[in-house]
Write a protein that holds these residues in place. Structure first.
Motif, PDB file in Angstrom:
ATOM      1  N   PHE A  29     -41.260  30.097  38.630  1.00  0.00           N
ATOM      2  CA  PHE A  29     -40.090  30.606  37.917  1.00  0.00           C
ATOM      3  C   PHE A  29     -40.256  32.106  37.664  1.00  0.00           C
ATOM      4  O   PHE A  29     -41.154  32.521  36.948  1.00  0.00           O
ATOM      5  CB  PHE A  29     -39.919  29.887  36.570  1.00  0.00           C
ATOM      6  CG  PHE A  29     -39.590  28.431  36.693  1.00  0.00           C
ATOM      7  CD1 PHE A  29     -40.582  27.474  36.757  1.00  0.00           C
ATOM      8  CD2 PHE A  29     -38.274  28.018  36.752  1.00  0.00           C
ATOM      9  CE1 PHE A  29     -40.285  26.134  36.883  1.00  0.00           C
ATOM     10  CE2 PHE A  29     -37.959  26.683  36.864  1.00  0.00           C
ATOM     11  CZ  PHE A  29     -38.965  25.731  36.933  1.00  0.00           C
ATOM     12  N   GLY A  30     -39.379  32.899  38.232  1.00  0.00           N
ATOM     13  CA  GLY A  30     -39.430  34.338  38.044  1.00  0.00           C
ATOM     14  C   GLY A  30     -38.038  34.929  38.234  1.00  0.00           C
ATOM     15  O   GLY A  30     -37.035  34.282  37.946  1.00  0.00           O
ATOM     16  N   THR A  31     -37.967  36.158  38.724  1.00  0.00           N
ATOM     17  CA  THR A  31     -36.681  36.762  39.053  1.00  0.00           C
ATOM     18  C   THR A  31     -35.922  35.843  40.010  1.00  0.00           C
ATOM     19  O   THR A  31     -34.715  35.658  39.904  1.00  0.00           O
ATOM     20  CB  THR A  31     -36.880  38.139  39.698  1.00  0.00           C
ATOM     21  OG1 THR A  31     -37.652  38.960  38.800  1.00  0.00           O
ATOM     22  CG2 THR A  31     -35.554  38.813  39.974  1.00  0.00           C
ATOM     23  N   ALA A  32     -36.671  35.274  40.938  1.00  0.00           N
ATOM     24  CA  ALA A  32     -36.177  34.178  41.779  1.00  0.00           C
ATOM     25  C   ALA A  32     -37.010  32.945  41.452  1.00  0.00           C
ATOM     26  O   ALA A  32     -38.134  33.059  40.964  1.00  0.00           O
ATOM     27  CB  ALA A  32     -36.305  34.529  43.254  1.00  0.00           C
ATOM     28  N   ILE A  33     -36.462  31.768  41.698  1.00  0.00           N
ATOM     29  CA  ILE A  33     -37.224  30.529  41.564  1.00  0.00           C
ATOM     30  C   ILE A  33     -37.531  30.055  42.976  1.00  0.00           C
ATOM     31  O   ILE A  33     -36.621  29.886  43.788  1.00  0.00           O
ATOM     32  CB  ILE A  33     -36.437  29.444  40.813  1.00  0.00           C
ATOM     33  CG1 ILE A  33     -36.104  29.919  39.394  1.00  0.00           C
ATOM     34  CG2 ILE A  33     -37.243  28.149  40.746  1.00  0.00           C
ATOM     35  CD1 ILE A  33     -35.195  28.966  38.636  1.00  0.00           C
ATOM     36  N   THR A  34     -38.813  29.894  43.272  1.00  0.00           N
ATOM     37  CA  THR A  34     -39.195  29.443  44.606  1.00  0.00           C
ATOM     38  C   THR A  34     -39.831  28.066  44.550  1.00  0.00           C
ATOM     39  O   THR A  34     -40.577  27.749  43.625  1.00  0.00           O
ATOM     40  CB  THR A  34     -40.173  30.431  45.271  1.00  0.00           C
ATOM     41  OG1 THR A  34     -41.341  30.578  44.439  1.00  0.00           O
ATOM     42  CG2 THR A  34     -39.522  31.785  45.476  1.00  0.00           C
TER      43      THR A  34
ATOM     44  N   LEU B 181     -44.863  23.792  54.725  1.00  0.00           N
ATOM     45  CA  LEU B 181     -43.615  23.493  55.427  1.00  0.00           C
ATOM     46  C   LEU B 181     -42.518  24.530  55.191  1.00  0.00           C
ATOM     47  O   LEU B 181     -41.636  24.710  56.026  1.00  0.00           O
ATOM     48  CB  LEU B 181     -43.095  22.117  54.991  1.00  0.00           C
ATOM     49  CG  LEU B 181     -44.041  20.935  55.198  1.00  0.00           C
ATOM     50  CD1 LEU B 181     -43.395  19.655  54.678  1.00  0.00           C
ATOM     51  CD2 LEU B 181     -44.422  20.799  56.670  1.00  0.00           C
ATOM     52  N   GLY B 182     -42.536  25.185  54.031  1.00  0.00           N
ATOM     53  CA  GLY B 182     -41.446  26.068  53.626  1.00  0.00           C
ATOM     54  C   GLY B 182     -40.970  25.662  52.244  1.00  0.00           C
ATOM     55  O   GLY B 182     -41.768  25.200  51.426  1.00  0.00           O
ATOM     56  N   GLY B 183     -39.690  25.801  51.966  1.00  0.00           N
ATOM     57  CA  GLY B 183     -39.196  25.420  50.650  1.00  0.00           C
ATOM     58  C   GLY B 183     -37.795  25.905  50.378  1.00  0.00           C
ATOM     59  O   GLY B 183     -36.928  25.884  51.261  1.00  0.00           O
ATOM     60  N   LEU B 184     -37.563  26.362  49.158  1.00  0.00           N
ATOM     61  CA  LEU B 184     -36.251  26.850  48.738  1.00  0.00           C
ATOM     62  C   LEU B 184     -36.424  28.106  47.892  1.00  0.00           C
ATOM     63  O   LEU B 184     -37.453  28.289  47.238  1.00  0.00           O
ATOM     64  CB  LEU B 184     -35.512  25.806  47.890  1.00  0.00           C
ATOM     65  CG  LEU B 184     -35.234  24.418  48.461  1.00  0.00           C
ATOM     66  CD1 LEU B 184     -36.360  23.461  48.092  1.00  0.00           C
ATOM     67  CD2 LEU B 184     -33.916  23.886  47.926  1.00  0.00           C
ATOM     68  N   ILE B 185     -35.399  28.954  47.897  1.00  0.00           N
ATOM     69  CA  ILE B 185     -35.361  30.130  47.031  1.00  0.00           C
ATOM     70  C   ILE B 185     -34.020  30.121  46.295  1.00  0.00           C
ATOM     71  O   ILE B 185     -32.962  30.019  46.924  1.00  0.00           O
ATOM     72  CB  ILE B 185     -35.493  31.440  47.825  1.00  0.00           C
ATOM     73  CG1 ILE B 185     -36.792  31.453  48.653  1.00  0.00           C
ATOM     74  CG2 ILE B 185     -35.461  32.643  46.883  1.00  0.00           C
ATOM     75  CD1 ILE B 185     -36.923  32.657  49.560  1.00  0.00           C
ATOM     76  N   LEU B 186     -34.092  30.188  44.948  1.00  0.00           N
ATOM     77  CA  LEU B 186     -32.882  30.161  44.116  1.00  0.00           C
ATOM     78  C   LEU B 186     -32.904  31.332  43.146  1.00  0.00           C
ATOM     79  O   LEU B 186     -33.948  31.944  42.903  1.00  0.00           O
ATOM     80  CB  LEU B 186     -32.811  28.858  43.322  1.00  0.00           C
ATOM     81  CG  LEU B 186     -32.792  27.536  44.061  1.00  0.00           C
ATOM     82  CD1 LEU B 186     -34.198  27.059  44.365  1.00  0.00           C
ATOM     83  CD2 LEU B 186     -32.081  26.487  43.231  1.00  0.00           C
ATOM     84  N   ALA B 187     -31.752  31.604  42.555  1.00  0.00           N
ATOM     85  CA  ALA B 187     -31.680  32.640  41.530  1.00  0.00           C
ATOM     86  C   ALA B 187     -32.444  32.185  40.284  1.00  0.00           C
ATOM     87  O   ALA B 187     -32.325  31.047  39.853  1.00  0.00           O
ATOM     88  CB  ALA B 187     -30.228  32.918  41.159  1.00  0.00           C
ATOM     89  N   GLY B 188     -33.251  33.078  39.715  1.00  0.00           N
ATOM     90  CA  GLY B 188     -33.968  32.776  38.486  1.00  0.00           C
ATOM     91  C   GLY B 188     -33.015  32.711  37.304  1.00  0.00           C
ATOM     92  O   GLY B 188     -31.846  33.122  37.399  1.00  0.00           O
ATOM     93  N   ALA B 189     -33.518  32.203  36.176  1.00  0.00           N
ATOM     94  CA  ALA B 189     -32.666  32.031  34.994  1.00  0.00           C
ATOM     95  C   ALA B 189     -32.093  33.360  34.517  1.00  0.00           C
ATOM     96  O   ALA B 189     -30.901  33.466  34.216  1.00  0.00           O
ATOM     97  CB  ALA B 189     -33.464  31.360  33.880  1.00  0.00           C
ATOM     98  N   HIS B 190     -32.943  34.400  34.430  1.00  0.00           N
ATOM     99  CA  HIS B 190     -32.447  35.698  33.970  1.00  0.00           C
ATOM    100  C   HIS B 190     -31.475  36.306  34.975  1.00  0.00           C
ATOM    101  O   HIS B 190     -30.467  36.902  34.595  1.00  0.00           O
ATOM    102  CB  HIS B 190     -33.613  36.651  33.738  1.00  0.00           C
ATOM    103  CG  HIS B 190     -33.184  38.036  33.377  1.00  0.00           C
ATOM    104  ND1 HIS B 190     -32.448  38.302  32.256  1.00  0.00           N
ATOM    105  CD2 HIS B 190     -33.365  39.229  34.008  1.00  0.00           C
ATOM    106  CE1 HIS B 190     -32.204  39.612  32.190  1.00  0.00           C
ATOM    107  NE2 HIS B 190     -32.745  40.184  33.250  1.00  0.00           N
ATOM    108  N   THR B 191     -31.777  36.139  36.250  1.00  0.00           N
ATOM    109  CA  THR B 191     -30.887  36.660  37.296  1.00  0.00           C
ATOM    110  C   THR B 191     -29.510  36.010  37.204  1.00  0.00           C
ATOM    111  O   THR B 191     -28.477  36.686  37.306  1.00  0.00           O
ATOM    112  CB  THR B 191     -31.494  36.391  38.685  1.00  0.00           C
ATOM    113  OG1 THR B 191     -32.815  36.940  38.734  1.00  0.00           O
ATOM    114  CG2 THR B 191     -30.650  36.998  39.789  1.00  0.00           C
TER     115      THR B 191
END
Length: 276
Positions: free
Chosen positions: A136-141, A152-162
């Motif tokens: 959990f950071g600027t982005a959530i990975t 394998l890889g994963g996902l990248i999402l907008a972090g809570a503050h972003t």
């Protein structure tokens, strides 16, 4: 590399940069600043000198500088000054290094150093287990390792503050607000609605994605018995957050299905974000 000699770990994130002197598993010194301070040559030079003086008080000769950066410009500006002041050679974390896992990512050259670092941490601490690593950071990975140590890889999402900042910056009548833990699902004021939406939205998002990832790993990769523990399905998470006026990184490594891990997740998620 000798385990008795300290290394200097430099973590350059989108919002904050942390520098720490580590000897084995022991942290001897640590400091955090806003990453924006490293983008200016004069500031970078002064900061590297000040940090070099602080590090010298540890009375230890730094063997190497390990660098995990997602802001190349800040690293390019700051790292030469840091190397000069601590008199040590730096190693940049990248997919080209020898790692404790095999990368099965279609574009390894684009894989962020932060994601490589947390995946390596998970591989070392959860051998022979499939792991979902959540940062959990600027982005959530979300980063996924199989029990055979295949990345394998994963996902990248907008972090809570972003996500919060995008609301108050783009919606003229919405006030600025912070992420905080709330027991109310239905807000009775605009601020309460925003806080409940952000907090419970991220909770639901995280729980929903973990559930879907479990199914995907079981169906496609046959990961069912050794996922985060021997007692059925679980999730090992590496969580980070930013506390108000005291940015820090926390690692939460436990089974998702244990009550303590759920409480820890909610507590981590509810820490106030740094506004800046």
């Amino acid at each position: 590399m000798s385990a008795t000699k300290p290394i200097l770990a430099l973590n350059v994130g989108n919002t904050h940069t942390t520098l720490a002197v580590l000897r084995g598993k022991r942290m001897l010194w640590r400091s955090t600043v806003k990453t924006a301070q490293l983008l200016n040559q004069r500031n970078a030079k002064c900061l590297a000198k000040a940090w070099g003086e602080e590090i010298s008080k540890c009375r230890e000769q730094i063997q190497h500088i390990g660098v995990a950066s997602v802001v190349p410009k800040a690293t390019q500006t700051f790292l030469p000054w840091l190397e000069k002041n601590v008199r040590a050679e730096s190693y940049i974390i990248s997919a080209s290094l020898k790692l404790p896992f095999e990368i099965r990512y279609r574009t390894p050259q684009t894989l962020g150093a932060d994601r490589i670092a947390v995946a390596a941490f998970a591989a070392e601490h959860f051998p022979s287990q499939a792991v979902i690593v959540i940062d959990f950071g600027t982005a959530i990975t979300y980063d996924i390792l199989t029990s055979g140590a295949h990345y394998l890889g994963g996902l990248i999402l907008a972090g809570a503050h972003t996500a919060a900042a995008s609301l108050w910056q783009r919606a003229a009548q919405l006030p600025e607000f912070q992420l905080r833990k709330t027991s109310k699902l239905i807000g009775s004021s605009t601020v309460e609605c925003l806080e409940a939406g952000l907090f419970w939205g991220k909770v639901a998002e995280t729980e929903g994605l973990i559930a879907k990832l479990k199914v995907e790993l079981k169906r496609k990769y046959r990961e069912s018995k050794n996922f985060g523990g021997s007692n059925g399905w679980g999730c090992s998470g590496v969580c980070t957050h930013c506390c108000h006026n005291r940015p820090c990184r926390k690692r939460c490594c436990a089974l998702w299905h244990s009550r303590n891990c759920r409480k820890k997740f909610y507590d981590d998620l509810s820490q106030p974000v740094f506004k800046g």
